[in-house]
Design an enzyme around this catalytic site. Structure first.
Site, short mmCIF file in Angstrom:
data_model
loop_
_atom_site.label_atom_id
_atom_site.label_comp_id
_atom_site.label_asym_id
_atom_site.label_seq_id
_atom_site.Cartn_x
_atom_site.Cartn_y
_atom_site.Cartn_z
N ASP A 1 0.84 -1.21 0.00
CA ASP A 1 0.00 0.00 0.00
C ASP A 1 0.87 1.25 0.00
OD1 ASP A 1 0.93 -0.03 2.66
OD2 ASP A 1 -0.91 -0.94 3.39
N ASN B 1 -8.13 -2.73 14.11
CA ASN B 1 -9.50 -2.94 13.66
C ASN B 1 -9.60 -4.11 12.68
OD1 ASN B 1 -8.35 -1.98 11.33
ND2 ASN B 1 -9.52 -0.07 11.24
N HIS C 1 -7.77 -4.55 9.92
CA HIS C 1 -7.47 -4.27 8.51
C HIS C 1 -6.22 -5.00 8.04
CE1 HIS C 1 -4.92 -0.33 9.28
NE2 HIS C 1 -4.17 -1.40 9.37
N GLU D 1 -9.80 -1.31 5.12
CA GLU D 1 -10.42 -1.06 6.42
C GLU D 1 -11.73 -1.85 6.52
OE1 GLU D 1 -8.61 0.41 8.44
OE2 GLU D 1 -8.00 2.44 7.91
P1 PGA Z 1 1.85 -1.84 12.56
O1 PGA Z 1 0.72 -1.69 11.47
O2 PGA Z 1 2.74 -2.95 12.10
O3 PGA Z 1 2.55 -0.52 12.56
O4 PGA Z 1 1.17 -2.16 13.87
C1 PGA Z 1 0.03 -2.82 11.03
C2 PGA Z 1 -1.12 -2.41 10.14
O5 PGA Z 1 -1.75 -1.37 10.39
O6 PGA Z 1 -1.39 -3.14 9.17
#
Ligand code: PGA
Length: 264
Positions: free
Chosen positions: A67, A136, A138, A143
């Protein structure tokens, strides 16, 4: 879905690096899908160590970014290009032409997303997609409510994700939009490894592994993938009802291989 519970963060990174290393031994032109965020940092460090020991050559490896924030220039410190260059690519012998990424400032967003999907298809698909998970649920920036068959496209980040990311940006410039591989795109990868560490991920992991498959928890779709490995530490696993069974399966993994070999 295979749930691998390790003691701590270092051990999950070690386990994921081992799987990638083994996959590379079988296919030197491995195609990896790679995320940013804090979770994969230890994995990248481990892969760099393996490379420095001359046990893994990245000259034929290709990578696709999962992404990108919309609006960020290539050299922005929080953009995928900068993150990957400093945390990984600069330290291994990957070729520039084998690095594929979504751009933060494409001329035409729809064409860019379509072409990205086309590049993945042309190379023969992603062999191994690495994922983190949001609190959440995602995956990528898909999302809750994202279509479970979505393709690479623009998404609006949730306020929760924007808040989680605000530590990385000066307030005025926290991006609200992004490009992300779709859930359908991710699910076409031949193998998926999802990494999670820490108590703040335990609910998302519980819902994804043991809850119903639902667009409200995008990572729950991995229950349908034939080669998905959920590699998590004790804290992220703390709400799983089936913890003992997952440990038991993992401990018996080599025995089952022996058993099947003897049957031949
Ligand atoms: P993080 O993010 O590794 O910084 O916890 C994970 C995500 O949001 O997919």
């Amino acid at each position: 879905m295979e749930v691998i519970i390790k003691q701590d963060y270092d051990e999950i990174c070690e386990e994921a690096a081992k799987i990638i290393h083994q996959a590379w031994k079988k296919k030197n032109n491995l195609v990896l899908g790679l995320p940013t965020g804090k979770t994969p940092l230890g994995l990248y460090r481990r892969l760099i160590e393996i490379h420095k020991k001359e046990e893994m050559d990245f000259s034929q490896v290709a990578t696709f970014s999962l992404d990108e924030y919309l609006g960020l220039k290539e050299d922005h410190p929080q953009g995928f290009a900068h993150y990957m260059a400093t945390n990984f690519f600069q330290h291994v012998n990957i070729k520039r032409e084998n690095i594929f990424r979504l751009k933060g400032t494409p001329e035409n967003i729809e064409d860019h997303c379509r072409e990205y999907e086309e590049k993945i298809r042309r190379i023969g698909g992603i062999d191994l997609q690495i994922l983190g998970i949001g609190r959440n649920g995602h995956i990528g920036f898909n999302e809750p409510s994202a279509s479970l068959s979505s393709r690479t496209r623009v998404k609006t980040l949730t306020e929760e994700t924007i808040e989680a990311n605000s530590r990385l940006f000066k307030n005025s410039e926290v991006p609200r939009f992004c490009l992300t591989m779709g859930i359908g795109t991710i699910m076409e990868s031949k193998m998926i490894i999802l990494l999670a560490s820490g108590e703040d991920k335990n609910e998302a992991i519980q819902k994804s592994v043991e809850g119903p498959i639902t667009a409200s928890v995008p990572a729950s779709i991995l229950q349908l993938h034939p080669q998905a490995k959920i590699i998590i530490d004790q804290e992220a696993a703390s709400l799983l009802a089936g913890r003992d069974y997952y440990h038991w399966v993992y401990r018996n993994k080599e025995r089952v291989v022996d058993f099947l070999e003897k049957k031949k």
